[in-house]
Motif scaffolding. Structure first.
Motif, PDB file in Angstrom:
ATOM      1  N   PRO A 142      14.082 -10.697 -12.779  1.00 39.84           N
ATOM      2  CA  PRO A 142      12.878 -11.543 -12.852  1.00 39.84           C
ATOM      3  C   PRO A 142      13.099 -12.976 -12.361  1.00 39.84           C
ATOM      4  CG  PRO A 142      13.083 -10.221 -14.839  1.00 39.84           C
ATOM      5  CD  PRO A 142      14.348  -9.991 -14.045  1.00 39.84           C
ATOM      6  N   LEU A 143      14.288 -13.506 -12.594  1.00 34.93           N
ATOM      7  CA  LEU A 143      14.579 -14.885 -12.185  1.00 34.93           C
ATOM      8  C   LEU A 143      14.554 -15.041 -10.667  1.00 34.93           C
ATOM      9  CD1 LEU A 143      15.462 -17.742 -13.083  1.00 34.93           C
ATOM     10  CD2 LEU A 143      17.836 -16.948 -12.909  1.00 34.93           C
ATOM     11  N   TYR A 144      14.928 -13.963  -9.947  1.00 33.10           N
ATOM     12  CA  TYR A 144      15.023 -14.032  -8.491  1.00 33.10           C
ATOM     13  C   TYR A 144      13.888 -13.265  -7.797  1.00 33.10           C
ATOM     14  CZ  TYR A 144      19.766 -15.467  -9.698  1.00 33.10           C
ATOM     15  OH  TYR A 144      20.843 -16.122 -10.236  1.00 33.10           O
ATOM     16  N   ASP A 145      12.926 -12.808  -8.558  1.00 31.25           N
ATOM     17  CA  ASP A 145      11.842 -12.016  -7.986  1.00 31.25           C
ATOM     18  C   ASP A 145      10.927 -12.888  -7.141  1.00 31.25           C
ATOM     19  OD1 ASP A 145      10.473  -9.768  -7.420  1.00 31.25           O
ATOM     20  OD2 ASP A 145       9.481  -9.573  -9.361  1.00 31.25           O
ATOM     21  N   MET A 146      10.271 -12.242  -6.168  1.00 28.90           N
ATOM     22  CA  MET A 146       9.338 -12.938  -5.285  1.00 28.90           C
ATOM     23  C   MET A 146       8.098 -13.370  -6.071  1.00 28.90           C
ATOM     24  SD  MET A 146      10.690 -12.991  -2.255  1.00 28.90           S
ATOM     25  CE  MET A 146      11.900 -12.132  -1.229  1.00 28.90           C
ATOM     26  N   VAL A 147       7.659 -14.580  -5.815  1.00 28.71           N
ATOM     27  CA  VAL A 147       6.441 -15.075  -6.458  1.00 28.71           C
ATOM     28  C   VAL A 147       5.230 -14.477  -5.764  1.00 28.71           C
ATOM     29  CG1 VAL A 147       5.093 -17.127  -7.019  1.00 28.71           C
ATOM     30  CG2 VAL A 147       7.584 -17.217  -7.098  1.00 28.71           C
ATOM     31  N   GLN A 148       4.279 -13.970  -6.549  1.00 26.17           N
ATOM     32  CA  GLN A 148       3.064 -13.389  -6.000  1.00 26.17           C
ATOM     33  C   GLN A 148       1.885 -14.318  -6.240  1.00 26.17           C
ATOM     34  OE1 GLN A 148       2.631  -9.477  -7.656  1.00 26.17           O
ATOM     35  NE2 GLN A 148       4.514  -8.713  -6.730  1.00 26.17           N
ATOM     36  N   ARG A 149       0.822 -14.074  -5.484  1.00 24.82           N
ATOM     37  CA  ARG A 149      -0.355 -14.938  -5.581  1.00 24.82           C
ATOM     38  C   ARG A 149      -0.932 -14.935  -6.996  1.00 24.82           C
ATOM     39  NH1 ARG A 149      -2.266 -16.341  -0.475  1.00 24.82           N
ATOM     40  NH2 ARG A 149      -4.225 -17.032  -1.406  1.00 24.82           N
ATOM     41  N   GLN A 150      -0.909 -13.772  -7.644  1.00 23.65           N
ATOM     42  CA  GLN A 150      -1.482 -13.700  -8.988  1.00 23.65           C
ATOM     43  C   GLN A 150      -0.667 -14.505  -9.994  1.00 23.65           C
ATOM     44  OE1 GLN A 150      -1.526  -9.573 -10.034  1.00 23.65           O
ATOM     45  NE2 GLN A 150       0.695  -9.378 -10.115  1.00 23.65           N
ATOM     46  N   ASP A 151       0.643 -14.668  -9.710  1.00 27.23           N
ATOM     47  CA  ASP A 151       1.477 -15.481 -10.601  1.00 27.23           C
ATOM     48  C   ASP A 151       1.060 -16.944 -10.572  1.00 27.23           C
ATOM     49  OD1 ASP A 151       2.971 -13.206 -11.235  1.00 27.23           O
ATOM     50  OD2 ASP A 151       4.340 -13.523  -9.557  1.00 27.23           O
ATOM     51  N   LEU A 152       0.633 -17.402  -9.385  1.00 22.47           N
ATOM     52  CA  LEU A 152       0.206 -18.797  -9.217  1.00 22.47           C
ATOM     53  C   LEU A 152      -1.296 -18.957  -9.404  1.00 22.47           C
ATOM     54  CD1 LEU A 152       2.373 -19.654  -6.066  1.00 22.47           C
ATOM     55  CD2 LEU A 152       2.900 -20.112  -8.467  1.00 22.47           C
ATOM     56  N   GLN A 153      -1.975 -17.839  -9.707  1.00 24.70           N
ATOM     57  CA  GLN A 153      -3.430 -17.842  -9.906  1.00 24.70           C
ATOM     58  C   GLN A 153      -4.170 -18.385  -8.688  1.00 24.70           C
ATOM     59  OE1 GLN A 153      -4.117 -19.909 -13.612  1.00 24.70           O
ATOM     60  NE2 GLN A 153      -3.410 -18.198 -14.857  1.00 24.70           N
ATOM     61  N   LEU A 154      -3.684 -18.004  -7.511  1.00 27.39           N
ATOM     62  CA  LEU A 154      -4.338 -18.392  -6.267  1.00 27.39           C
ATOM     63  C   LEU A 154      -5.431 -17.386  -5.932  1.00 27.39           C
ATOM     64  CD1 LEU A 154      -1.200 -19.305  -4.133  1.00 27.39           C
ATOM     65  CD2 LEU A 154      -2.792 -20.894  -5.218  1.00 27.39           C
ATOM     66  N   PRO A 155      -6.481 -17.819  -5.220  1.00 29.47           N
ATOM     67  CA  PRO A 155      -7.539 -16.881  -4.837  1.00 29.47           C
ATOM     68  C   PRO A 155      -6.993 -15.784  -3.922  1.00 29.47           C
ATOM     69  CG  PRO A 155      -7.791 -18.986  -3.695  1.00 29.47           C
ATOM     70  CD  PRO A 155      -6.749 -19.183  -4.753  1.00 29.47           C
ATOM     71  N   ILE A 156      -7.401 -14.560  -4.180  1.00 29.01           N
ATOM     72  CA  ILE A 156      -6.913 -13.422  -3.418  1.00 29.01           C
ATOM     73  C   ILE A 156      -7.759 -13.225  -2.161  1.00 29.01           C
ATOM     74  CG2 ILE A 156      -6.517 -10.923  -3.459  1.00 29.01           C
ATOM     75  CD1 ILE A 156      -6.071 -11.166  -6.469  1.00 29.01           C
ATOM     76  N   LYS A 157      -7.090 -13.132  -1.022  1.00 31.70           N
ATOM     77  CA  LYS A 157      -7.767 -12.895   0.244  1.00 31.70           C
ATOM     78  C   LYS A 157      -7.704 -11.412   0.593  1.00 31.70           C
ATOM     79  CE  LYS A 157      -6.610 -17.466   2.108  1.00 31.70           C
ATOM     80  NZ  LYS A 157      -5.935 -18.202   3.219  1.00 31.70           N
ATOM     81  N   ALA A 158      -8.733 -10.949   1.277  1.00 31.48           N
ATOM     82  CA  ALA A 158      -8.774  -9.547   1.692  1.00 31.48           C
ATOM     83  C   ALA A 158      -7.686  -9.280   2.724  1.00 31.48           C
ATOM     84  CB  ALA A 158     -10.139  -9.206   2.277  1.00 31.48           C
ATOM     85  N   ALA A 159      -7.053  -8.118   2.623  1.00 34.08           N
ATOM     86  CA  ALA A 159      -6.012  -7.745   3.581  1.00 34.08           C
ATOM     87  C   ALA A 159      -6.636  -7.429   4.935  1.00 34.08           C
ATOM     88  CB  ALA A 159      -5.239  -6.542   3.068  1.00 34.08           C
ATOM     89  N   THR A 160      -5.965  -7.842   6.001  1.00 33.49           N
ATOM     90  CA  THR A 160      -6.456  -7.591   7.356  1.00 33.49           C
ATOM     91  C   THR A 160      -5.398  -6.863   8.167  1.00 33.49           C
ATOM     92  OG1 THR A 160      -5.677  -9.770   8.099  1.00 33.49           O
ATOM     93  CG2 THR A 160      -7.968  -9.620   7.358  1.00 33.49           C
ATOM     94  N   LEU A 161      -5.847  -6.116   9.157  1.00 29.53           N
ATOM     95  CA  LEU A 161      -4.938  -5.342  10.005  1.00 29.53           C
ATOM     96  C   LEU A 161      -4.911  -5.937  11.412  1.00 29.53           C
ATOM     97  CD1 LEU A 161      -3.180  -2.796  10.466  1.00 29.53           C
ATOM     98  CD2 LEU A 161      -5.280  -1.611  11.140  1.00 29.53           C
ATOM     99  N   PRO A 162      -3.769  -6.494  11.842  1.00 30.20           N
ATOM    100  CA  PRO A 162      -3.666  -7.003  13.218  1.00 30.20           C
ATOM    101  C   PRO A 162      -3.744  -5.839  14.220  1.00 30.20           C
ATOM    102  CG  PRO A 162      -1.906  -7.877  11.826  1.00 30.20           C
ATOM    103  CD  PRO A 162      -2.548  -6.759  11.079  1.00 30.20           C
ATOM    104  N   LEU A 163      -4.497  -6.036  15.288  1.00 33.99           N
ATOM    105  CA  LEU A 163      -4.672  -4.999  16.304  1.00 33.99           C
ATOM    106  C   LEU A 163      -4.313  -5.543  17.674  1.00 33.99           C
ATOM    107  CD1 LEU A 163      -8.127  -3.555  15.157  1.00 33.99           C
ATOM    108  CD2 LEU A 163      -5.893  -2.503  14.810  1.00 33.99           C
ATOM    109  N   ALA A 164      -3.577  -4.757  18.447  1.00 39.54           N
ATOM    110  CA  ALA A 164      -3.238  -5.138  19.821  1.00 39.54           C
ATOM    111  C   ALA A 164      -4.418  -4.792  20.729  1.00 39.54           C
ATOM    112  CB  ALA A 164      -1.981  -4.415  20.274  1.00 39.54           C
ATOM    113  N   PHE A 165      -4.981  -5.794  21.384  1.00 38.81           N
ATOM    114  CA  PHE A 165      -6.108  -5.568  22.282  1.00 38.81           C
ATOM    115  C   PHE A 165      -5.665  -5.374  23.735  1.00 38.81           C
ATOM    116  CE2 PHE A 165      -9.847  -7.574  19.738  1.00 38.81           C
ATOM    117  CZ  PHE A 165      -9.800  -6.503  18.873  1.00 38.81           C
ATOM    118  N   ILE A 166      -4.554  -6.016  24.102  1.00 35.72           N
ATOM    119  CA  ILE A 166      -4.011  -5.869  25.459  1.00 35.72           C
ATOM    120  C   ILE A 166      -2.505  -5.671  25.356  1.00 35.72           C
ATOM    121  CG2 ILE A 166      -3.690  -6.932  27.724  1.00 35.72           C
ATOM    122  CD1 ILE A 166      -6.209  -8.556  27.260  1.00 35.72           C
TER     123      ILE A 166
END
Length: 224
Positions: free
Chosen positions: A149-173
């Motif tokens: 737990p001491l070395y675990d990655m901090v997540q957005r919910q831990d900092l109570q930051l607003p959650i953004k919708a996940a997006t999928l990058p797409l190659a157009f060219i």
């Protein structure tokens, strides 16, 4: 052996293996277990060895591939139905690090030394054993890690930051060619794409090495 005969056997073997791989699924490509790895090797050997055997016909190649493919298919069927059979063929994960302590018996059992363990940990961005609470050696040889737990990655919910919708990058060219499937998936048209790349100084898609789109962000465009 005639070149024509070799060419025919190569073409037939190529399409037969391609079809068989599609039927058996993606595990034959990723080789997630020792069984899948061996089966993929033998499939290749069946075609490779028969190419330079003048007595082997195309029908014999197809028969050998079909029989071996059927054996793999039947085995995969039973591994899905029987947990015991699955463990016997595919193996089970080994707990290499348990509650921060290295399990030396499991290391020896899996023929893994400490240098290899350190390498696998670094691949998971863990550069010290003290950061690791649990480490599982999977049946495909990869390592799954749970940090302390001491070395675990901090997540957005831990900092109570607003959650953004996940997006999928797409190659157009890609390499100057427009990927129309991705354009359709993103709900865009080629006229819009051409206008966007012109804004960045490119005259046509042929001038673009790579263009990537992500919802809410500007179009990433890179030329040759």
């Amino acid at each position: 052996m005639e070149i024509k005969s070799i060419a025919i056997e190569l073409i037939v073997g190529y399409f037969a293996l391609l079809i068989l791989t599609k039927i058996l699924g993606k595990t034959q490509i990723t080789q997630i277990s020792a069984f899948d790895f061996i089966s993929a090797l033998i499939l290749g050997e069946l075609v490779g060895n028969s190419l330079y055997d003048g007595k082997t016909t195309v029908y014999q190649i197809l028969a050998a591939i079909s029989i071996w493919g059927s054996l793999i298919f039947i085995t995969e069927f039973f591994t899905q139905k029987s947990r015991r059979f699955r463990h016997m063929l595919e193996g089970t994960p080994s707990l290499i690090i348990n509650k921060g302590h290295i399990n030396f018996k499991e290391l020896k059992k899996n023929h893994l030394d400490l240098n290899q363990l350190q390498h696998l940990l670094r691949a998971k961005d863990v550069f010290s054993v003290r950061e690791c609470e649990y480490a599982l050696l999977e049946s495909d040889g990869t390592l799954s890690v749970i940090r302390k737990p001491l070395y675990d990655m901090v997540q957005r919910q831990d900092l109570q930051l607003p959650i953004k919708a996940a997006t999928l990058p797409l190659a157009f060219i890609v390499d100057g060619e427009i990927v129309y499937d991705n354009l359709t998936l993103a709900g865009q048209e080629d006229t819009w794409l051409l206008n966007e790349i012109k804004k960045q100084g490119f005259h046509s898609s042929k001038d673009v090495l790579y263009a990537e789109w992500e919802d809410g962000k500007t179009l990433l465009v890179q030329g040759y």
